[in-house]
Design a protein around this motif. Sequence first.
Motif, short mmCIF file in Angstrom:
data_model
loop_
_atom_site.label_atom_id
_atom_site.label_comp_id
_atom_site.label_asym_id
_atom_site.label_seq_id
_atom_site.Cartn_x
_atom_site.Cartn_y
_atom_site.Cartn_z
N GLU A 1 13.30 113.80 -9.13
CA GLU A 1 13.27 113.87 -7.36
C GLU A 1 13.51 115.42 -7.29
OE1 GLU A 1 12.98 111.79 -5.19
OE2 GLU A 1 12.84 110.07 -6.69
N GLU B 1 14.68 104.37 -2.64
CA GLU B 1 13.20 104.65 -2.77
C GLU B 1 12.85 103.99 -4.04
OE1 GLU B 1 12.75 108.75 -0.09
OE2 GLU B 1 12.04 108.67 -2.16
N HIS C 1 8.76 96.39 -4.22
CA HIS C 1 7.55 96.00 -3.19
C HIS C 1 6.77 97.10 -3.16
CE1 HIS C 1 5.52 94.67 0.54
NE2 HIS C 1 6.26 93.54 0.50
N GLU D 1 3.79 97.38 -2.38
CA GLU D 1 2.73 97.57 -1.21
C GLU D 1 3.43 98.25 0.08
OE1 GLU D 1 3.75 94.67 -2.63
OE2 GLU D 1 2.36 94.69 -4.23
N GLN D 2 2.57 98.48 0.83
CA GLN D 2 2.93 98.85 2.19
C GLN D 2 3.73 97.61 3.03
OE1 GLN D 2 2.74 102.19 3.98
NE2 GLN D 2 2.63 102.78 1.51
N HIS D 3 4.80 97.95 3.53
CA HIS D 3 5.53 97.10 4.52
C HIS D 3 6.19 97.64 5.63
CE1 HIS D 3 7.71 93.71 6.16
NE2 HIS D 3 6.88 92.79 5.45
N ILE E 1 9.82 98.21 4.66
CA ILE E 1 10.15 99.10 3.51
C ILE E 1 10.04 100.40 4.05
CG2 ILE E 1 9.26 99.80 1.35
CD1 ILE E 1 10.27 97.24 0.74
N GLY E 2 9.23 100.68 5.16
CA GLY E 2 9.32 102.04 5.68
C GLY E 2 10.51 102.29 6.50
N LYS F 1 13.38 103.01 4.02
CA LYS F 1 13.27 104.59 3.68
C LYS F 1 13.61 105.37 4.75
CE LYS F 1 10.19 103.82 -0.20
NZ LYS F 1 8.91 104.62 -0.75
N ASP F 2 13.07 104.92 5.95
CA ASP F 2 13.30 106.06 7.11
C ASP F 2 14.87 106.28 7.41
OD1 ASP F 2 11.01 106.54 7.30
OD2 ASP F 2 10.38 105.33 9.15
#
Length: 114
Positions: free
Chosen positions: A24, A72, A79, A81-83, A86-87, A90-91
């Motif tokens: 990171e 993250e 997961h 893939e985009q979802h 998940i976004g 993370k936000d």
Amino acid sequence: MKGQAFNKRLRFALQGLYVAFCREHSVRAHLLAGSGVILVLLMTRPPAIWWAIAILTVGVVLMAELLNAALETLADHLHPEQHPEIGAAKDIAAGAVLIAAIAAAMVAVAFWLR
Ligand SMILES: Nc1ncnc2c1ncn2[C@@H]1O[C@H](COP(=O)(O)OP(=O)(O)OP(=O)(O)O)[C@@H](O)[C@H]1O
């Protein structure tokens, strides 16, 4: 894996720090900033209370960054893939880092105005 000996758990934690440091960029950046804070403390030698506040602040920022990195890593593994959820997760985690960083900036301002 529950109930491991203390030295084993300590090794896991140190391994986690090493992994986060290697992977990171933001962990490395915050560690560098934390080292800068220690350097300023060594140069200005403020009263002990400022050492406590500064070290706690650096610790909170690093802790937020590490928890963000852990979330993250987990999310991307479980997961890839985009979802939207998940976004959102993370936000929210990134928001926690932002709050810690703003608090740290305010501590820095208070230190210079002391
Ligand atoms: N799987 C996903 N689904 C939906 N949105 C995502 C997903 N992964 C990332 N995002 C969105 O993109 C943003 C950035 O995600 P990313 O994983 O690159 O975080 P980052 O903080 O930039 O990570 P890094 O520390 O690796 O630079 C997230 O905050 C989120 O809004």
